[in-house]
Enzyme design. Structure first.
Site, PDB file in Angstrom:
ATOM      1  N   CYS A  81       0.831  -1.208   0.000  1.00  0.00           N
ATOM      2  CA  CYS A  81       0.000   0.000   0.000  1.00  0.00           C
ATOM      3  C   CYS A  81       0.871   1.266   0.000  1.00  0.00           C
ATOM      4  CB  CYS A  81      -0.981  -0.054   1.176  1.00  0.00           C
ATOM      5  SG  CYS A  81      -2.318   1.133   0.999  1.00  0.00           S
ATOM      6  N   HIS A 169      -3.693  -5.253   0.558  1.00  0.00           N
ATOM      7  CA  HIS A 169      -3.093  -5.696   1.826  1.00  0.00           C
ATOM      8  C   HIS A 169      -3.071  -7.228   1.914  1.00  0.00           C
ATOM      9  CE1 HIS A 169      -2.638  -1.871   3.985  1.00  0.00           C
ATOM     10  NE2 HIS A 169      -3.600  -1.476   3.172  1.00  0.00           N
ATOM     11  N   GLU A 171      -1.633  -8.993   3.982  1.00  0.00           N
ATOM     12  CA  GLU A 171      -1.549  -9.461   5.374  1.00  0.00           C
ATOM     13  C   GLU A 171      -2.908  -9.650   6.035  1.00  0.00           C
ATOM     14  OE1 GLU A 171      -0.902  -6.531   4.231  1.00  0.00           O
ATOM     15  OE2 GLU A 171      -1.238  -4.901   5.636  1.00  0.00           O
ATOM     16  N   ASP A 226       2.999 -16.039  30.197  1.00  0.00           N
ATOM     17  CA  ASP A 226       4.211 -15.301  29.827  1.00  0.00           C
ATOM     18  C   ASP A 226       5.275 -15.345  30.920  1.00  0.00           C
ATOM     19  OD1 ASP A 226       2.684 -14.715  27.640  1.00  0.00           O
ATOM     20  OD2 ASP A 226       2.208 -12.673  28.258  1.00  0.00           O
TER      21      ASP A 226
END
Ligand code: XMP
Length: 508
Positions: A81, A169, A171, A226
């Site tokens: 883009c 795009h 993605e 985490d």
């Protein structure tokens, strides 16, 4: 040196998604602000570059510009883009506002089906457009390889270079063969598929050993994925030089503290469990404001941790379970901090510690894969997110020991049944909330006047947006029945059918 693809961020909302998609291809990548590419690309292990989209037009006075000639022709480059428009703009082509802004689905016509970027892409493939500008004249040396009905310059390559630009795009998930296109690009870099949990562990443990030497590290465990994976990795690198602190603020789920502590001990971690329930309960007495409760719990946590840390000698580092989205969300491309994600905010400065964050380049699902590879129990790895202030922000209004008991019991019934019915892994997050109102009911021959429990369960991919989970009625009926029959002090159960936005996942 870890070989990687560098993603230059020009401020698009989908930049993070580009990174996410490359990782799906087991390809390592890093996102940096558009003007922060390392000087020596080769030495930094960079084998390809992707230019992201941007909220700006290339000719805006505020637009982000970086000299692209230092990249193209030197290594594979893909402009998406705004990235594609920048390539055109800098090479003397024209980019102009479109008559109509172009959003949504379009279909690709392949001018050059044999082009390496278009390998296995179908004629008519659906792509997602989201732009206000269009390339109206491509510079000499640029070759159009695909177009759409409204956008003739939907994809191009620069002659004699491994440089491509796409107006759409690839993605976003709506671009049906977008991942394939990204894969075609990654193929050109020669590093596809090199990332794996095992290679990550090997490399990270080596780096941690170098970085930490014989230094001592302290880490706060929360019971979440985490911090737990961080601890196991650090433990693998430096063993007993790592001390973990697990604080029980009394607002964890029923039996959670004991169960998780046992998990940690099984994992061979050097962990101290601190029961600070009374301290927190006293500090919270009479407090009803949600933010005030958060502050008190946060501060109490730091105080307890600090006190424990001071019992230890020569600590130099603070370990933290910071993950990649935290880093990306924390820094925008102008370098300003939007949100500070320090779970134990202020601690490193206060204790004069350096930070070690071994998961800072990973997405959540990668953290989970690493955890499983490290031999951690799937139950520990696949736990729902749980907020730091715990049940403290699920007891609306004032927190009392009695309310904690009610909520822990109700939540335990809800969570156990979710596991039993095979629903736990189907939702992003679930929990019970204790409302601060009483209502009338009847049990046996008696009128009751008791609390209401709200059940919340949401589906989501990142907690930024979420939908209420469509749990089966039979399941909800069973949970309601069990809670009302077994939890003293509750005579009503409701189910939260709000999505985020406009609601939030937590009620406070
Ligand atoms: P909301 O309620 O903002 O929640 O939709 C989004 C995600 O963040 C979690 N959350 C918190 N986590 N401390 C935390 O560590 C907090 O104060 C906090 N508030 C919300 C929430 O559980 C969900 O996963």
């Amino acid at each position: 040196m870890q070989e990687k693809i560098l993603i230059l961020d020009f401020g698009s909302q989908t930049t993070q998604l580009i990174g996410r998609r490359l990782r799906e291809l087991n390809t390592y990548c890093e996102i940096v602000p558009y003007n922060k590419a390392p000087e020596d690309l080769q030495a930094a292990g960079i084998r390809g570059v992707i230019l992201s989209g941007s909220p700006y037009s290339v000719y805006d006075s505020k637009a982000f510009h970086t000299e692209l000639s230092r990249f193209h022709g030197k290594l594979p480059l893909l402009g998406i883009c705004y990235g594609a428009q920048s390539l055109v703009h800098q090479a003397g082509g024209n980019v102009e506002p479109s008559n109509s802004r172009e959003y949504g689905r379009a279909h690709l016509h392949l001018n050059e089906p044999g082009n390496p970027l278009l390998k296995n892409i179908s004629e008519g493939s659906t792509v997602w457009m989201s732009h206000g500008d269009t390339i109206t004249k491509i510079p000499t040396g640029f070759r159009l390889i695909a177009g759409t009905e409204d956008v003739p310059a939907a994809a191009f390559q620069i002659e004699g270079e491994e440089t491509w630009g796409v107006q759409f795009h690839p993605e976003v998930y709506h671009s049906e063969e977008g991942l394939k296109l990204l894969e075609n690009f990654v193929d050109r870099t020669g590093i596809k598929g090199q990332w794996s949990p095992a290679s990550f562990i090997e490399q990270t443990v080596k780096e941690l050993k170098n970085q930490l030497g014989d230094d001592k590290v302290i880490l706060a465990l929360s019971g979440g994925v985490d911090s737990s994976v961080t601890a196991v990795l650090l433990n693998k690198a430096i063993g007993k030089n790592l001390t973990c602190i697990f604080v029980d603020h009394g607002l964890l789920r029923q039996g959670e503290f004991e169960r998780v502590l046992e998990d940690y001990e099984h994992l061979g971690l050097n962990v101290t469990g601190v029961n600070a329930r009374d301290k927190f309960m006293k500090a919270l007495a009479g407090v009803t404001d949600p933010e005030q409760k958060r502050k008190i719990i946060g501060k109490g946590f730091i105080d307890v941790f600090d006190e424990e840390a001071h019992k230890l000698k020569d600590i130099k580092w603070l370990g933290q379970g910071t993950i990649y989205p935290d880093i990306i969300e924390s820094i925008n491309i102008t370098g300003m901090v939007i949100k500070s994600h320090h779970n134990v905010g202020g601690l490193p400065e206060r204790m004069n510690l350096k930070l070690v964050e071994p998961l800072r380049t990973l997405f959540k699902d990668e953290v989970r894969r690493v955890g499983l590879e490290l031999g951690m129990r799937p139950g520990l790895i696949h736990r729902h997110p749980f907020p730091g202030p715990g049940l403290g922000i699920r007891i609306l209004g004032e927190i009392t020991p009695e309310k904690v008991r009610i909520l822990q019991e109700a939540d335990h019934i809800y969570m156990s049944l979710m596991q039993e019915w095979g629903l736990y892994d189907k939702v992003w997050q679930a929990g019970a909330i204790l409302l601060p109102i009483r209502s009338v009911g009847v049990m046996g021959d008696e009128r009751t006047y008791e609390f209401t429990i709200a059940l919340r369960a949401v589906t989501s991919t990142d907690a930024m947006s979420a939908d209420w989970a469509h749990l089966p009625y039979d399941f909800l009926a069973k949970v309601s029945n069990e809670i009302i029959n077994k939890v003293r002090g509750v005579n009503r159960v409701v189910y939260d059918i709000s999505s985020k936005p406009p609601s939030t996942i937590e009620w406070e």
